[in-house]
Write a protein that holds these residues in place. Structure first.
Motif, PDB file in Angstrom:
ATOM      1  N   SER A   1     -22.020  12.443 -14.851  1.00  6.92           N
ATOM      2  CA  SER A   1     -20.592  12.497 -14.535  1.00  6.92           C
ATOM      3  C   SER A   1     -19.777  12.102 -15.761  1.00  6.92           C
ATOM      4  CB  SER A   1     -20.276  11.563 -13.362  1.00  6.92           C
ATOM      5  OG  SER A   1     -20.535  10.209 -13.730  1.00  6.92           O
ATOM      6  N   TRP A   2     -18.447  12.250 -15.632  1.00  5.38           N
ATOM      7  CA  TRP A   2     -17.567  11.994 -16.771  1.00  5.38           C
ATOM      8  C   TRP A   2     -16.534  10.930 -16.423  1.00  5.38           C
ATOM      9  CZ3 TRP A   2     -18.002  14.279 -21.585  1.00  5.38           C
ATOM     10  CH2 TRP A   2     -18.923  15.320 -21.688  1.00  5.38           C
ATOM     11  N   THR A   3     -16.248  10.071 -17.411  1.00  9.13           N
ATOM     12  CA  THR A   3     -15.166   9.100 -17.307  1.00  9.13           C
ATOM     13  C   THR A   3     -14.034   9.550 -18.210  1.00  9.13           C
ATOM     14  OG1 THR A   3     -16.666   7.264 -16.821  1.00  9.13           O
ATOM     15  CG2 THR A   3     -14.484   6.707 -17.671  1.00  9.13           C
ATOM     16  N   LEU A   4     -12.824   9.563 -17.652  1.00  7.42           N
ATOM     17  CA  LEU A   4     -11.666  10.038 -18.406  1.00  7.42           C
ATOM     18  C   LEU A   4     -11.000   8.875 -19.144  1.00  7.42           C
ATOM     19  CD1 LEU A   4     -12.145  12.322 -16.259  1.00  7.42           C
ATOM     20  CD2 LEU A   4      -9.667  12.721 -16.343  1.00  7.42           C
ATOM     21  N   GLY A   5     -10.774   9.076 -20.428  1.00  5.04           N
ATOM     22  CA  GLY A   5     -10.002   8.111 -21.199  1.00  5.04           C
ATOM     23  C   GLY A   5      -8.524   8.428 -21.190  1.00  5.04           C
ATOM     24  N   ASN A   6      -8.191   9.668 -20.857  1.00  2.00           N
ATOM     25  CA  ASN A   6      -6.795  10.102 -20.770  1.00  2.00           C
ATOM     26  C   ASN A   6      -6.663  11.000 -19.554  1.00  2.00           C
ATOM     27  OD1 ASN A   6      -4.067  10.542 -21.520  1.00  2.00           O
ATOM     28  ND2 ASN A   6      -4.632  12.467 -22.530  1.00  2.00           N
ATOM     29  N   THR A   7      -5.610  10.839 -18.796  1.00  2.82           N
ATOM     30  CA  THR A   7      -5.426  11.644 -17.587  1.00  2.82           C
ATOM     31  C   THR A   7      -4.245  12.600 -17.685  1.00  2.82           C
ATOM     32  OG1 THR A   7      -4.093   9.866 -16.593  1.00  2.82           O
ATOM     33  CG2 THR A   7      -6.470   9.884 -16.119  1.00  2.82           C
TER      34      THR A   7
ATOM     35  N   SER B   1      -1.093   9.601 -21.088  1.00  2.00           N
ATOM     36  CA  SER B   1      -1.093   8.592 -20.023  1.00  2.00           C
ATOM     37  C   SER B   1      -0.999   7.203 -20.642  1.00  2.00           C
ATOM     38  CB  SER B   1      -2.355   8.717 -19.179  1.00  2.00           C
ATOM     39  OG  SER B   1      -3.509   8.471 -19.952  1.00  2.00           O
ATOM     40  N   PRO B   2      -0.357   6.260 -19.955  1.00  2.00           N
ATOM     41  CA  PRO B   2      -0.163   4.917 -20.527  1.00  2.00           C
ATOM     42  C   PRO B   2      -1.466   4.175 -20.800  1.00  2.00           C
ATOM     43  CG  PRO B   2       1.302   5.289 -18.653  1.00  2.00           C
ATOM     44  CD  PRO B   2       0.332   6.426 -18.664  1.00  2.00           C
TER      45      PRO B   2
ATOM     46  N   ASP C   1      -5.815   1.603 -24.105  1.00  2.00           N
ATOM     47  CA  ASP C   1      -6.708   0.628 -23.496  1.00  2.00           C
ATOM     48  C   ASP C   1      -8.086   1.233 -23.219  1.00  2.00           C
ATOM     49  OD1 ASP C   1      -4.788  -1.333 -23.567  1.00  2.00           O
ATOM     50  OD2 ASP C   1      -4.094  -0.985 -21.508  1.00  2.00           O
ATOM     51  N   ASN C   2      -8.108   2.466 -22.756  1.00  2.00           N
ATOM     52  CA  ASN C   2      -9.395   3.103 -22.458  1.00  2.00           C
ATOM     53  C   ASN C   2     -10.214   3.343 -23.724  1.00  2.00           C
ATOM     54  OD1 ASN C   2      -8.975   3.159 -19.698  1.00  2.00           O
ATOM     55  ND2 ASN C   2      -8.039   5.206 -19.719  1.00  2.00           N
ATOM     56  N   LEU C   3      -9.538   3.735 -24.806  1.00  2.00           N
ATOM     57  CA  LEU C   3     -10.253   3.912 -26.069  1.00  2.00           C
ATOM     58  C   LEU C   3     -10.816   2.573 -26.551  1.00  2.00           C
ATOM     59  CD1 LEU C   3      -7.790   6.364 -27.868  1.00  2.00           C
ATOM     60  CD2 LEU C   3     -10.125   6.910 -27.142  1.00  2.00           C
ATOM     61  N   ALA C   4     -10.049   1.511 -26.374  1.00  2.00           N
ATOM     62  CA  ALA C   4     -10.527   0.187 -26.771  1.00  2.00           C
ATOM     63  C   ALA C   4     -11.750  -0.235 -25.969  1.00  2.00           C
ATOM     64  CB  ALA C   4      -9.407  -0.837 -26.613  1.00  2.00           C
ATOM     65  N   LYS C   5     -11.930   0.344 -24.765  1.00  3.68           N
ATOM     66  CA  LYS C   5     -13.107   0.065 -23.942  1.00  3.68           C
ATOM     67  C   LYS C   5     -14.298   0.942 -24.318  1.00  3.68           C
ATOM     68  CE  LYS C   5     -10.204  -1.182 -19.971  1.00  3.68           C
ATOM     69  NZ  LYS C   5      -9.781  -0.784 -18.595  1.00  3.68           N
ATOM     70  N   GLY C   6     -14.119   1.834 -25.267  1.00  3.23           N
ATOM     71  CA  GLY C   6     -15.223   2.681 -25.702  1.00  3.23           C
ATOM     72  C   GLY C   6     -15.326   3.999 -24.983  1.00  3.23           C
ATOM     73  N   ILE C   7     -14.276   4.397 -24.255  1.00  2.64           N
ATOM     74  CA  ILE C   7     -14.300   5.681 -23.550  1.00  2.64           C
ATOM     75  C   ILE C   7     -13.898   6.779 -24.533  1.00  2.64           C
ATOM     76  CG2 ILE C   7     -13.388   7.003 -21.616  1.00  2.64           C
ATOM     77  CD1 ILE C   7     -12.814   4.368 -20.214  1.00  2.64           C
TER      78      ILE C   7
ATOM     79  N   PRO D   1     -15.377   1.678 -30.433  1.00  2.00           N
ATOM     80  CA  PRO D   1     -13.959   1.342 -30.658  1.00  2.00           C
ATOM     81  C   PRO D   1     -13.644   0.982 -32.102  1.00  2.00           C
ATOM     82  CG  PRO D   1     -14.748   0.309 -28.647  1.00  2.00           C
ATOM     83  CD  PRO D   1     -15.954   0.895 -29.324  1.00  2.00           C
ATOM     84  N   GLN D   2     -14.638   0.464 -32.848  1.00  2.00           N
ATOM     85  CA  GLN D   2     -14.392   0.075 -34.233  1.00  2.00           C
ATOM     86  C   GLN D   2     -14.087   1.275 -35.117  1.00  2.00           C
ATOM     87  OE1 GLN D   2     -18.409  -1.488 -34.656  1.00  2.00           O
ATOM     88  NE2 GLN D   2     -18.808  -0.070 -36.350  1.00  2.00           N
ATOM     89  N   PHE D   3     -14.354   2.486 -34.619  1.00  2.00           N
ATOM     90  CA  PHE D   3     -14.060   3.681 -35.413  1.00  2.00           C
ATOM     91  C   PHE D   3     -12.570   4.016 -35.421  1.00  2.00           C
ATOM     92  CE2 PHE D   3     -18.546   5.354 -34.212  1.00  2.00           C
ATOM     93  CZ  PHE D   3     -19.116   4.438 -35.086  1.00  2.00           C
TER      94      PHE D   3
END
Length: 1023
Positions: free
Chosen positions: A468-474, A489-490, A494-500, A585-587
């Motif tokens: 399945s897929w997790t969305l970092g942006n909706t 999306s707001p 935050d989602n990128l910082a979580k590694g998504i 996220p460090q990238f």
């Protein structure tokens, strides 16, 4: 001939100027009648900026040809920070900028490739820091404080090298025997921009010495300039026409007329949005991009000149010049491509509209100016063919882009580049009783290119272990009306910082271009001073030049652990490391890019931290490797022989020159052309469809070694999906040109000069137009079907691009007539009319052609090349004025109106395939400088405006640069006679550049940019 333009603002400015001039003339006349002083009342000793412009005007008046001159205000003090910026203030000149600095110069509506730039009368080799070599000089290489003056010859003379159809710029440096011994300058300056909020230092110095007898002298100069630039802008890619019936409803412009757009969506269909609305018969870009480029520039220049006079009438001069430019840059880009559209009506996902919420249009409803995508809460989305089948959907087209928002694609590039230009020459100048002779030998050479280039894209989504897929942006949206804008999306940051996120390994790559240019030359010039009443002197001489250019490509790469470093197929992104697509996220930078002060707007701007990513690659895979591609090069060599004779006329009122130049060019060009076969992309499973990756991102079971994972599917190794072959094509030819020239100046009275000029001019085609490597690509249906799953828009069949080795040299006949009124010392009011009949020039074209490939005749679709233009005309008028009042207040003004025609485009067999305006032309241009100067203080404000500039074709339509204006301020204060304080502000009003496609509307957005408001402040000490 009829010239039409809206001259109301110009008329008002000129009327005011004429009133001032008339008043000044009356004052001058009255003073001449009443004053009985022994000295001419018009003779005034001036210094600084006024001295520079009056000296320039003296040279213009005394010249037999039509020229413009820019003179340094003092030693080390050129009027502008950049030579190109100074030249743009004279009539008929427009410039191209890079990072806010002038880079290339165009004259009288012709391409910058047709402006010849020389250093002290000879060609100066130039190089690009990352790009194809060009005949256009890169003015960012040249520190302006090394120059004493710059001349622009708008009408040629036989004694001057051919090649400048637009014009010839001759840059002059100082020589030790021409200046006071022990003189020189040192300067220190800082620069700051609102885009960077950073201050950089710049330092320069020059020293000249000669002995008391003025027989031996040395001049040395050094300059070091650092500048951090930050430019922001937006762009679009590949505008396409969407419709259900291309024959019945072809592409139309905003007025309902058939458009020249040649890019059509291959599926020949419109598409739906998620709400069931259907869209058809419109143009839309395949991607909209926002970019921020940070660049650190370091420019160094050096000069050493030695002069020796062994006898009174013989001067020996040796010069060495070196110009270095280093550019380290990082470009961060956000892209919203068409990936969330279901475009093909044969696919099962077409009726559902994928993730599209809607489109916004221009008033004509034919141009998309915005798009909105989102994942609707609670709605069922299908991520694969299997899920779609289980949900009762029709097969075809289903993939991760049907259930995720893969935008913004977070990408960009990291570059470490440099360019170096060097010139060494020796001159012997002998003056006899009636015959003068000058002999010169020299060599100029330049090289440029990156030592590193890297690009890597990230999509804000992540595949989980269960597939399945997790969305970092909706949600993603773009809009190009006004300031180009993107909204997400707001939760994106935050989602990128979580590694998504996922790294798109298929587009992680490196590719750079290196180039080198050189020329050796020898010449002998003679001047015979006659005793006749009408022939003042006779110039004659000969010159030989042997030079050319070489271009090569290459890339940087890292191989997997344990692999042979020389094995390019073992690159980490090629499948040998199943974890290579894992995002960390460090990238990314720790937060959204800030200080977006112009050009673009974004609700968030995630940016790749390329140094961190490259550090990770070095730690994970070992050192970076560099690969030079032997099969993607081109070479051009030219051996040029020239001889000339020129008679210089001088009578009571008439002066001028008439001459003939003969030129023989022996030209060779070769390139390595590439043929690529793209046969497949994804590995197919047992059911014949692309095989999904295993949980965790590993390739499917049974996939060939070296397979990778892209967007959830198993990607085949490049060695199985793609094959290449190469063939060398070449050109050898010799052509001769006879170039007559005539320049006349007639003194109607002591203040009024009438000028006329006529000449035939020639310039050689650009290096890339005749030698750029060609490429043919064949896309199989299997490859196209696979790419379509992840948003690719490739079409089955042959495509390609290449140079045109049959392209003829540029040729033109040009004519000038003008009148100049020198009503006061250092003052002028003038009008010039010019016309250039360009019989040959180059135009980019895209068309279907039939070619022989491996013994088979195939149709190559949308083949991009260069064709010859015929019977182009560039004509116009230049109006200019200059005056300084006795209180130190003065002005300079010029206006250029330039009209070009729609010239025929023809193939080598004479077939006419269309029409095009002359590329690089601007219809209107104006400059106004107002200054106030006293013995200790100078304040100067300069306004420059150019109208619409016509550029080359993109998708069958010309690019039009919209009008651009800029205000610059300069102030200087002489603390002492030797020490001065200077300050400047460039682009005071924070103007932006903008361009669009086609001449029917501005709504078809192409690009824009903002380079910032820049401030300089410094000290200059002369001795």
């Amino acid at each position: 001939m009829t010239l039409r333009t809206n001259l109301a603002p110009i008329t008002m400015a000129v009327s005011a100027a004429l009133l001032t001039l008339a008043n000044a003339q009356a004052q001058t006349t009255q003073a001449a009648q009443t004053g009985q002083a022994a000295q001419d009342p018009n003779t005034v000793v001036v210094t600084g900026y006024r001295y520079a412009i009056e000296k320039s005007l003296d040279q213009k008046r005394d010249s037999n040809s039509i020229i413009e001159v820019v003179t340094a205000e003092d030693i080390g003090k050129f009027p502008d920070k950049n030579v190109a910026d100074a030249l743009q203030r004279v009539p008929g000149v427009i410039i191209d900028r890079s990072g806010g600095e002038g880079k290339n110069v165009s004259v009288r509506g012709l391409s910058s490739e047709l402006t010849l730039t020389q250093l002290n009368g000879n060609y100066i080799a130039t190089a690009e820091s990352n790009g194809d070599p060009t005949r256009s000089f890169n003015y960012m290489l040249m520190p302006s404080n090394m120059l004493s003056s710059a001349e622009l010859f708008k009408s040629p003379e036989a004694r001057i090298d051919e090649g400048g159809i637009g014009g010839t710029v001759i840059l002059h440096t100082r020589r030790p025997l021409d200046v006071k011994s022990g003189s020189g300058f040192v300067s220190a300056e800082g620069t700051w921009a609102d885009t960077t909020k950073k201050t950089d230092g710049q330092f320069a110095g020059q020293y000249a010495w000669h002995d008391e007898s003025n027989r031996f002298g040395v001049l040395v100069g050094l300059t070091s300039q650092k500048r951090t630039t930050r430019t922001m802008g937006a762009s679009t890619e590949n505008w396409q026409w969407y419709g259900d019936d291309y024959k019945g409803h072809p592409a139309t412009d905003v007025n309902g007329k058939e458009s020249n757009l040649d890019s059509y969506w291959w599926g020949q269909s419109g598409f739906h949005d998620q709400n069931g609305k259907y869209y058809t018969n419109f143009m839309m870009p395949t991607s909209v991009n926002l970019n921020v480029k940070n660049e650190e520039r370091e420019r160094k220049g050096g000069q050493m000149t030695l002069q020796f006079k062994p006898v009174r009438n013989l001067t020996l001069t040796a010069n060495y010049f070196r110009f270095d430019l280093k550019q380290n840059s990082q470009t961060n880009i956000l892209k919203i491509p068409e990936w969330n559209l279901a475009r093909y009506d044969g696919d099962g996902n077409w009726p559902g509209g994928r993730m599209l919420d809607g489109l916004t249009f221009d008033p004509s409803k034919t141009i998309v100016t915005g798009a909105q995508y989102s994942a609707h809460p609670g709605k069922t989305y299908y991520c694969s063919e299997a899920q779609a089948a289980a949900g009762g959907q029709q097969p075809g087209g289903w993939g991760p882009d049907d259930c995720t928002i893969p935008t913004p694609q977070i990408t960009g590039s990291y570059n470490r580049e440099k360019a170096l230009s060097q010139t060494a020459d020796f001159e012997a100048d002998w003056h006899g009783q009636s015959l003068d002779a000058t002999f010169k030998l020299g060599r100029t050479w330049a090289s440029g290119g990156p030592e590193m280039q890297m690009t890597m894209p990230i999509k804000p989504r992540m595949q989980n272990a269960d597939g399945s897929w997790t969305l970092g942006n909706t949600a993603s949206a773009w809009n190009t009306v006004g300031t180009p804008t993107m909204t997400f999306s707001p939760q994106l940051m935050d989602n990128l910082a979580k590694g998504i996120g996922e790294i798109d390994l298929g587009s992680t790559s490196s590719s750079w271009t290196k180039n080198s240019t050189q020329q050796k030359y020898g010449q002998a010039d003679f001047t015979w001073h006659t005793d006749t009443s009408w022939l003042d002197s006779l110039n004659f001489g000969a010159k030989y030049r042997d030079g050319g250019t070489h271009r090569a490509t290459g890339n940087n790469y890292w191989v997997c652990k344990g692999a042979d470093p020389s094995n390019y197929d073992m690159r980490f992104q090629n499948g040998c490391d199943p974890t290579a697509n894992k995002f960390q996220p460090q990238f990314l930078n720790s937060g959204s890019l800030g200080n977006l002060v112009g050009g673009i707007s974004a609700s968030a701007f995630p940016a790749i931290n390329y140094p961190a990513y490259i550090s990770y690659l070095n730690q994970t895979y070992g050192g970076m490797q560099t690969r030079n591609e032997d099969n993607f090069v081109y070479n051009v060599s030219e051996k040029i022989s020239a001889a000339y004779v020129q008679g210089n006329i001088k009578m009571d009122r008439l002066r001028g020159n008439v001459g003939l130049r003969f030129v023989k060019t022996k030209q060779h060009a070769d390139s390595t052309d590439q043929v690529d076969y793209y046969n497949d992309y994804f590995f197919n499973g047992a059911n014949g469809s692309p095989a999904p990756c295993q949980a965790g991102g590993a390739p499917a079971v049974g996939a060939p070694a070296g397979s990778g994972c892209t967007s959830g599917f198993t990607r085949l190794p490049e060695s199985l999906s793609h094959t290449s072959s190469f063939v060398v094509s070449s050109l050898d030819r010799t052509y001769n040109d006879v170039l007559p020239s005539l320049n006349l100046a007639y003194d109607l009275n002591q203040d009024l000069v009438l000028r006329a000029a006529a000449s035939k001019v020639v310039a050689r085609p650009s290096y890339g137009d005749i030698a750029s490597p060609g490429g043919l690509q064949y896309f199989s249906q299997e490859y196209v079907n696979d790419r379509r799953l992840i948003g690719g828009g490739d079409k089955q069949g042959w495509f390609g691009a290449g140079s045109n080795k049959q392209l003829e040299p540029y040729k033109a006949n040009q004519f000038d007539v003008g009148v100049e009124w020198y009503f006061h010392r250092g003052s002028v009011l003038g009008l010039d009319y010019f016309r250039k009949n360009v019989s040959n020039f180059s135009v980019p074209v895209v068309r279907d052609v039939t070619m022989d490939v491996a013994g088979k005749s195939v149709v190559v679709q949308s083949y991009s090349t260069t064709a010859g233009g015929r019977n182009g005309v560039s004509q116009g008028v230049e109006l200019y004025a200059q005056h300084t009042l006795s209180n130190g207040l003065g002005f300079q003004f010029n206006y250029t109106y330039n009209k070009t025609n729609q010239a025929a485009i023809t193939l080598g067999d004479g077939t006419e395939i269309g029409k095009s305006p002359l590329v690089g032309s601007a219809k209107n241009q104006a400059n106004l400088t107002v200054f106030y100067e006293t013995a200790d203080f100078l304040a100067r404000a300069s306004y420059n405006r150019r109208g619409v500039v016509v550029d080359g074709l993109v998708n069958g339509l010309n690019v039009y640069e919209e009008p651009y204006s800029q205000i610059d301020l300069n102030v200087a204060y002489n603390i002492t006679k030797e020490l001065s304080l200077t300050a400047s502000v460039l682009n005071l009003t924070k103007q932006e550049t903008r361009s669009h496609l086609g001449d029917d509307t501005k709504d078809r957005f192409y690009s824009n940019g903002y380079a910032g408001r820049v401030a300089y402040f410094g000290l200059n000490y002369k001795f």
